[in-house]
Design a protein around this motif. Structure first.
Motif, PDB file in Angstrom:
ATOM      1  N   PRO A 591     -42.225  -5.888  -6.950  1.00 38.05           N
ATOM      2  CA  PRO A 591     -43.056  -5.972  -8.157  1.00 38.05           C
ATOM      3  C   PRO A 591     -43.850  -4.691  -8.383  1.00 38.05           C
ATOM      4  O   PRO A 591     -44.389  -4.105  -7.442  1.00 38.05           O
ATOM      5  CB  PRO A 591     -43.985  -7.153  -7.856  1.00 38.05           C
ATOM      6  CG  PRO A 591     -43.224  -7.997  -6.895  1.00 38.05           C
ATOM      7  CD  PRO A 591     -42.466  -7.025  -6.038  1.00 38.05           C
ATOM      8  N   GLY A 592     -43.891  -4.255  -9.627  1.00 41.33           N
ATOM      9  CA  GLY A 592     -44.724  -3.113  -9.999  1.00 41.33           C
ATOM     10  C   GLY A 592     -43.979  -1.905 -10.501  1.00 41.33           C
ATOM     11  O   GLY A 592     -44.048  -1.577 -11.684  1.00 41.33           O
ATOM     12  N   PRO A 593     -43.241  -1.178  -9.648  1.00 38.92           N
ATOM     13  CA  PRO A 593     -42.605   0.075 -10.081  1.00 38.92           C
ATOM     14  C   PRO A 593     -41.544  -0.158 -11.158  1.00 38.92           C
ATOM     15  O   PRO A 593     -40.859  -1.183 -11.180  1.00 38.92           O
ATOM     16  CB  PRO A 593     -41.977   0.615  -8.788  1.00 38.92           C
ATOM     17  CG  PRO A 593     -42.713  -0.056  -7.689  1.00 38.92           C
ATOM     18  CD  PRO A 593     -43.096  -1.393  -8.200  1.00 38.92           C
ATOM     19  N   LEU A 594     -41.420   0.837 -12.042  1.00 36.86           N
ATOM     20  CA  LEU A 594     -40.427   0.765 -13.109  1.00 36.86           C
ATOM     21  C   LEU A 594     -39.041   1.100 -12.569  1.00 36.86           C
ATOM     22  O   LEU A 594     -38.882   1.927 -11.674  1.00 36.86           O
ATOM     23  CB  LEU A 594     -40.778   1.736 -14.237  1.00 36.86           C
ATOM     24  CG  LEU A 594     -42.039   1.435 -15.048  1.00 36.86           C
ATOM     25  CD1 LEU A 594     -42.208   2.481 -16.145  1.00 36.86           C
ATOM     26  CD2 LEU A 594     -41.972   0.050 -15.669  1.00 36.86           C
ATOM     27  N   LEU A 595     -38.046   0.457 -13.159  1.00 35.88           N
ATOM     28  CA  LEU A 595     -36.647   0.759 -12.881  1.00 35.88           C
ATOM     29  C   LEU A 595     -35.964   1.039 -14.209  1.00 35.88           C
ATOM     30  O   LEU A 595     -36.175   0.316 -15.184  1.00 35.88           O
ATOM     31  CB  LEU A 595     -35.977  -0.423 -12.185  1.00 35.88           C
ATOM     32  CG  LEU A 595     -34.481  -0.265 -11.892  1.00 35.88           C
ATOM     33  CD1 LEU A 595     -34.256   0.790 -10.818  1.00 35.88           C
ATOM     34  CD2 LEU A 595     -33.871  -1.592 -11.470  1.00 35.88           C
ATOM     35  N   SER A 596     -35.171   2.103 -14.260  1.00 36.25           N
ATOM     36  CA  SER A 596     -34.484   2.480 -15.498  1.00 36.25           C
ATOM     37  C   SER A 596     -32.984   2.299 -15.336  1.00 36.25           C
ATOM     38  O   SER A 596     -32.417   2.586 -14.286  1.00 36.25           O
ATOM     39  CB  SER A 596     -34.785   3.934 -15.865  1.00 36.25           C
ATOM     40  OG  SER A 596     -36.154   4.109 -16.166  1.00 36.25           O
ATOM     41  N   MET A 597     -32.346   1.808 -16.395  1.00 36.60           N
ATOM     42  CA  MET A 597     -30.893   1.764 -16.463  1.00 36.60           C
ATOM     43  C   MET A 597     -30.477   2.263 -17.845  1.00 36.60           C
ATOM     44  O   MET A 597     -31.266   2.197 -18.801  1.00 36.60           O
ATOM     45  CB  MET A 597     -30.366   0.353 -16.184  1.00 36.60           C
ATOM     46  CG  MET A 597     -30.886  -0.729 -17.100  1.00 36.60           C
ATOM     47  SD  MET A 597     -30.178  -2.357 -16.711  1.00 36.60           S
ATOM     48  CE  MET A 597     -30.737  -2.617 -15.042  1.00 36.60           C
TER      49      MET A 597
END
Length: 730
Positions: A591-597
């Motif tokens: 939970p928390g950090p951003l993930l990009s796709m």
């Protein structure tokens, strides 16, 4: 904790150069040709105590402590002044080989007696007069106050090791290695304080065995009472760690006293420090390597917990003597003690290695034997469990005729320290038994129910037993309902159910009251109600707009896990022939950090396209979907392009994850070199190196194995050279 083996002798080595104290402590190890013999050979000779000298260049290696932010040039200059240009010596000495009380101190794992004394004010220390008594008395208010703090530090090291510490008077003999400890004259460890360089910068320094002398900078605020004088106590404890043979251990993460960087998060020696001192000097119960030398625990009427024990290597065994009350049932538990943590060395430039993860719980597989009072006959044993798991002699019935016993701990095969505790209890043989505890339900998803069981046993030697109450606090529930009657030798399963409601950690106890001997039966309960889902920060629909046919466009989708546990993206399915995505699964996100796709759109005809990403995961909202749309349009009219010049195009897509295309043009056949660099200029990958024909070209760069950040790519062809920038997102 690192060990190095030199010329057949076991020598602990924690490679270290710096020690930062106050808020940070930086210790510089000095040595070299200035003092014979070399540091790792101090145990092989000892100067004649009848000689007297104030030549400090003949002292053993010393650790100098600097304040945070001290200028490196200043530290280097101070080193040269103290050691008369002697080079750094990275080989620390081992344990003490000779003390005033013991004479020769034996081998590794043997405890020693160290005396310590406070030198009188006015004694010359490296050309300055010691002001220990006046400076510390001024700060603490009395002599008794500051000496009590020193006493407490040495008492703690004594509690954790086989060492004994005795405070003695100091005769004021000249400062130096040749005036070492002498009974009736001065301590093995002499403690002084001088004005080194004003507040901050140098804080203290300490010599290694066979000297151990400590010097504090009188300009520091040692009397600061914050956290019960924790700064003062931790610095003294850290410095004396050097004084009995320890250097530094990395990384600097605030978990060990002997780290280069000071931390107020803990008080005194921690697990790794305890392992280290016991490797050198054994535990507090030595010598107990033979039955005749068994450590006497005395009479244990009900319960005893014995802490900070160890087998210090594969040649060590431990014996303990105890007296048990006749007619009682005795349980002895051998409990391995260990932690999982990062362990590394300090580099020559003062930096710390990141360390490798070690687990000290199972360095050795220990065995437990209960023997008669002579230590000859084995009455019961436990030696079947794997390393790291407790061994237990359970409910041994103590007859009236024999109440004296010997415990033997052995089994170490690896040349490592293994810490352990001993737990001993005496109960009425008819006392009921609760097994299967504690009950840890682990993670239970919101709205779900989980059940675990414990068992109550009524011993065969007991009477009819009634369980009068069986209870657990909400959200736990226990069954069956009381009363429950058990005949001698019978058992009853107790089911405990956990209903996961609001997210969070839950801890409680199962309490079983009964009419038999002994108190309530208690079982610890723990569970975590978890809930996690995906939050899409860029929305759940992606419109690529108009894209020329056969071209590819990508759009960033940003998401994160929301909840109180990790979420695993198990798979991503793509619906729609014009859409695609490059994304490795499974992938765990906290939970928390951003993930990009980056979903992609490549139209093949002039029409509108619709599609979906279907994201399957372990969260409560799985599967999540992202709608995709875009329109294919004709290629823009353009003049035919003839490659009359070199050109390096911008990579596409950019930003990218994990791969991108790099295009370039060659007007004629050329030797071509295409390379990728990180932002610091370090070569990351060579994509092509060789002859290439003229025309338009494109090459893929797959960055799956590289960290997110800015990268540069450079094309060299003939005399042409060009560089462009690209961004990798993860």
């Amino acid at each position: 904790m690192k060990y190095q083996y030199l010329t057949g002798a076991r020598t602990m080595r924690r490679t270290a150069l710096f020690c930062i104290s106050a808020v940070f402590v930086l210790a510089i190890l000095f040595g070299g040709s200035a003092f014979p013999p070399p540091a790792n050979d101090f145990s092989h000779s000892r100067p004649d105590p009848r000689l007297s000298s104030d030549d400090n260049h003949r002292m053993p290696p010393v650790a100098v402590c600097f304040d945070e932010g001290t200028d490196p040039d200043y530290m280097a200059e101070f080193q040269r002044r103290m050691r008369n240009e002697s080079p750094l010596d990275y080989n620390i000495g081992g344990r003490w080989s000779f003390t005033a009380t013991d004479g020769s101190t034996g081998d590794y794992g043997d405890g020693i007696t160290l005396t310590y004394s406070f030198v009188p004010d006015g004694l010359s220390i490296n050309g300055a007069s010691s002001v220990l008594w006046s400076a510390l008395t001024s700060q603490f208010g009395s002599v008794e106050a500051w000496q009590a703090e020193f006493d407490s530090v040495f008492a703690r090291w004594s509690e954790l090791s086989g060492n004994t510490y005795i405070c003695v008077d100091d005769d004021g003999a000249n400062w130096g290695f040749f005036n070492s400890g002498e009974l009736g004259a001065r301590g093995d460890i002499r403690i002084a304080s001088i004005n080194v360089d004003g507040p901050s910068n140098v804080l203290a320094y300490n010599y290694y065995p066979d000297n151990g002398d400590m010097v504090l900078d009188a300009s520091e605020e040692w009397g600061n009472p914050q956290n019960n004088y924790r700064f003062f106590l931790n610095i003294i404890a850290h410095e004396h760690g050097h004084g009995f043979g320890l250097a530094h251990v990395c990384p600097n993460n605030g978990t060990k006293l002997m780290e280069p960087i000071y931390s107020s998060a803990h008080h005194g020696p921690q697990h790794d420090d305890i392992r280290a001192v016991q490797r050198l000097y054994g535990d507090n119960y030595e010598p107990n390597d033979q039955a005749v030398d068994a450590y006497d625990m005395g009479t244990i009427a009900e319960y005893h917990y014995h802490r900070y024990c160890s087998l210090d290597d594969n040649s060590d065994v431990d014996y303990y003597r105890l007296t048990a009350p006749a007619g009682m049932a005795m349980t002895v538990s051998l409990i391995p003690i260990g932690e999982t943590y990062l362990d590394g060395e300090q580099l020559g430039n003062g930096d710390c290695e990141p360390g490798v993860e070690i687990n000290t719980l199972d360095d050795n597989n220990l065995n437990l034997f209960l023997k008669d009072g002579t230590g000859t006959n084995t009455l019961a044993s436990s030696a079947s469990n794997p390393a790291g798991i407790r061994e237990e002699v359970f409910r041994y019935l103590v007859p009236a005729a024999a109440t004296d016993y010997i415990l033997l701990i052995n089994g170490a095969t690896a040349n490592e320290v293994q810490l352990y505790d001993l737990e001993i209890s005496m109960v009425d043989p008819a006392t009921p038994i609760l097994s299967g505890c504690p009950l840890d339900f682990g993670n239970v998803e919101h709205g779900e129910t989980s059940t675990l069981s414990a068992t109550v046993h009524n011993p065969a030697v007991g009477q009819t037993l009634t369980l009068t109450s069986i209870s657990a606090e909400i959200p736990f529930a226990a069954s069956p309902a009381a009363p429950v009657t058990l005949q001698p030798g019978a058992s009853q399963r107790i089911d405990v159910t956990f209903q996961a409601g609001e997210s969070g950690q839950y801890n409680s106890v199962l309490t079983i009251s009964h009419d038999g001997p002994g108190g309530d039966l208690i079982c610890d309960l723990s569970a975590k109600a978890v809930s996690v889902e995906i939050e899409f920060l860029t929305g759940t629909s992606v419109n690529f707009g108009e894209v020329e046919i056969y071209a590819t466009d990508s759009v960033r989708v940003a998401l994160r896990a929301v909840g109180n546990t990790a979420l695993i993206i198990q798979s991503i399915a793509v619906e729609g022939e014009a859409f695609s995505i490059l994304f490795d699964t499974p992938q765990s996100i906290v939970p928390g950090p951003l993930l990009s796709m980056f979903p992609r759109f490549t139209p093949f005809t002039y029409e509108d396209y619709q599609g979906r990403l279907i994201i399957t995961h372990t969260g409560t909202t799985s599967p999540d979907t992202i709608s995709l749309s875009g329109t294919g349009v004709p290629l823009a009219a353009s003049e035919p392009v003839t490659p009359f010049e070199f050109a390096l195009g911008q990579n596409y897509p950019n930003p990218f994850n994990p791969s991108t295309q790099i295009s370039f043009t060659l007007p004629h056949n050329s030797h071509t070199l295409l390379q990728v660099y990180d932002i610091s200029g370090r070569l990351v990958e060579t994509l092509f190196d060789g002859e290439m024909s003229f025309g338009n070209h494109s090459m893929e760069f797959d960055a799956s194995g590289y960290a997110a950040g800015v990268y540069l790519y450079r094309l060299r062809a003939g005399e042409f050279s060009d560089v462009r920038k690209m961004i990798l997102l993860k």
